[in-house]
Design a protein around this motif. Structure first.
Motif, mmCIF file in Angstrom:
data_model
loop_
_atom_site.group_PDB
_atom_site.id
_atom_site.type_symbol
_atom_site.label_atom_id
_atom_site.label_comp_id
_atom_site.label_asym_id
_atom_site.label_seq_id
_atom_site.Cartn_x
_atom_site.Cartn_y
_atom_site.Cartn_z
ATOM 1 N N UNK A 272 -14.945 17.435 -7.798
ATOM 2 C CA UNK A 272 -14.231 16.498 -6.979
ATOM 3 C C UNK A 272 -14.709 15.999 -5.580
ATOM 4 N N UNK A 273 -14.035 14.812 -5.337
ATOM 5 C CA UNK A 273 -14.440 14.656 -3.820
ATOM 6 C C UNK A 273 -13.094 13.940 -3.342
ATOM 7 N N UNK A 274 -12.645 14.323 -2.147
ATOM 8 C CA UNK A 274 -11.605 13.939 -1.441
ATOM 9 C C UNK A 274 -11.931 13.138 -0.503
ATOM 10 N N UNK A 275 -11.563 11.807 -0.411
ATOM 11 C CA UNK A 275 -11.810 10.763 0.545
ATOM 12 C C UNK A 275 -10.679 10.551 1.260
ATOM 13 N N UNK A 276 -10.767 10.643 2.719
ATOM 14 C CA UNK A 276 -9.506 10.650 3.532
ATOM 15 C C UNK A 276 -9.730 9.366 4.339
ATOM 16 N N UNK A 277 -8.729 8.540 4.322
ATOM 17 C CA UNK A 277 -8.736 7.303 5.282
ATOM 18 C C UNK A 277 -7.872 7.293 6.277
ATOM 19 N N UNK A 278 -8.284 6.730 7.526
ATOM 20 C CA UNK A 278 -7.333 6.598 8.468
ATOM 21 C C UNK A 278 -7.310 5.074 9.087
ATOM 22 N N UNK A 289 -8.734 -1.265 12.146
ATOM 23 C CA UNK A 289 -9.744 -0.469 12.210
ATOM 24 C C UNK A 289 -9.715 0.761 10.937
ATOM 25 N N UNK A 290 -10.688 1.166 10.332
ATOM 26 C CA UNK A 290 -10.544 2.158 9.298
ATOM 27 C C UNK A 290 -11.824 3.118 9.450
ATOM 28 N N UNK A 291 -11.283 4.190 9.291
ATOM 29 C CA UNK A 291 -11.985 5.511 9.383
ATOM 30 C C UNK A 291 -12.227 6.353 8.195
ATOM 31 N N UNK A 292 -13.366 6.653 7.586
ATOM 32 C CA UNK A 292 -13.519 7.305 6.304
ATOM 33 C C UNK A 292 -14.160 8.372 6.541
#
Length: 374
Positions: A272-278, A289-292
């Motif tokens: 799996x891969x967990x992608x986190x967005x702010x 603004x988006x940080x990944x």
């Protein structure tokens, strides 16, 4: 010995390939390419030329910037030379002494190029100038002036927009290299640390995650990069974060969580891969603004928590020690979420009383009864 080394090498290569197979890199760039795109779709990139220019790398953007100015100067230099040639203003035509040319002091292609440059960038040295004898020259002067303003506005605006994009603000938002799984508030949680390296805040910050993995539907369809929502929160919620100091965000691993069936022993066997967005709004420019970032199983530490990072000095100021930002401390943690909830259920049952249907109360001298009481 040789077979052992071969197995170790194969395992290392598999792990290496597995590490590379990620959709989002640690710095937020997407590892994906598009193939067999139709020609009509490619033309759409030219229709949206502004976004295309902004998305270009700096080396291509500067090449276009320089080429646009040099190309326009040279093109109009040729046109000015053509006007002088057709009007017979050049020295090879031997004009009379009292002859008034369309443009003063154009003697060849080089001087025509210099006049084109002076006209478009509005230098105006005063040595070469347009006269009123030629309407074509006046029209060309007006046309080049207008086109020069358009080129200046577009190219300078593209450079300024490229520099001020909120994507650069995202560089000062950093996530911890590893994620950890440990108990927090009596619950098993998936924890990540995030920090804002600037004192200016992100307004209206919101954080969330997407779990990407390959799944097979009941109909037998294989879905690659199937997405599952992962809810992250802090103690005050996941909306409008007060991002003045590093925050530890967490996801509760309960029965609804996709991590519920994982354990410390089986975590590395999952793919799996967990992608986190702010997401947030830059305080200085009001631009969104988006940080990944992303985490794969090898970057998740089971049974650890993050080391403390915020302290208070003797002067009453709060100090953030970024040397401990990515450090972890091993703590006692259940090896699976299922075990933690079973342990809680067992403790809860000890505090409760239950009717024993097999219990028989015998009192001397009391008549026998078919009813059993407790």
């Amino acid at each position: 010995m040789f077979s052992y080394m071969q197995r170790k090498l194969n395992f290392h290569l598999r792990e290496r390939n597995r590490r590379r197979a990620r959709l989002v890199s640690k710095d937020g760039r997407c590892n994906i390419e598009f193939g067999n795109v139709e020609e009509q779709s490619r033309i759409a990139f030219l229709a949206d030329i502004w976004t295309t220019i902004l998305d270009l790398r700096w080396r291509y953007k500067m090449t276009i910037f320089i080429s646009a100015f040099l190309g326009s100067w040279f093109l109009f230099g040729l046109l000015w030379y053509a006007v002088a040639y057709l009007h017979k203003d050049l020295p090879e035509f031997n004009p009379p002494a009292n002859y008034t040319p369309c443009v003063e002091n154009i003697n060849g292609l080089t001087s025509a190029f210099l006049f084109s440059l002076e006209t478009q960038v509005t230098i105006g040295y005063g040595f070469r100038c347009v006269t009123e004898q030629c309407g074509t020259a006046i029209f060309l002067l007006v046309f080049q002036s207008i086109l020069g303003v358009i080129i200046n506005s577009f190219m300078c605006g593209a450079i300024l927009a490229k520099i001020s994009r909120p994507k650069k603000r995202a560089k000062t938002i950093t996530f911890s290299k590893n994620a950890v799984i440990s108990k927090r508030g009596g619950k098993l949680c998936f924890l990540i640390r995030v920090a804002n390296l600037r004192k200016s805040l992100l307004i209206g910050s919101h954080i969330y995650g997407k779990l990407l993995k390959t799944t097979v539907t009941p109909e037998g369809e294989t879905i690659i990069l199937d997405q599952t929502n992962i809810n992250f929160t802090v103690d005050a919620g996941n909306e409008n974060l007060f991002f003045v100091s590093p925050l530890t965000i967490y996801h509760v691993i309960d029965q609804k969580s996709p991590f519920f069936e994982m354990s410390a022993e089986t975590l590395l066997h999952h793919d799996f891969e967990l992608v986190v967005f702010l997401d947030g709004t830059v305080e200085a420019t009001s631009a969104t603004c988006q940080v990944r970032t992303s985490y794969i199983p090898e970057e998740v530490l089971w049974g650890y928590r993050f080391a403390p990072i915020v302290s208070k000095s003797k002067e009453g100021k709060y100090r953030v020690d970024f040397s401990n930002f990515g450090k972890t401390v091993e703590v006692e943690t259940p090896h699976c979420a299922f075990c933690l909830y079973n342990e809680k259920d067992a403790k809860a049952k000890l505090n409760k009383g239950y009717d024993n249907l097999a219990f028989v109360s015998e009192i001397p001298g009391a008549p026998e009864s078919n009813e059993t009481k407790m």
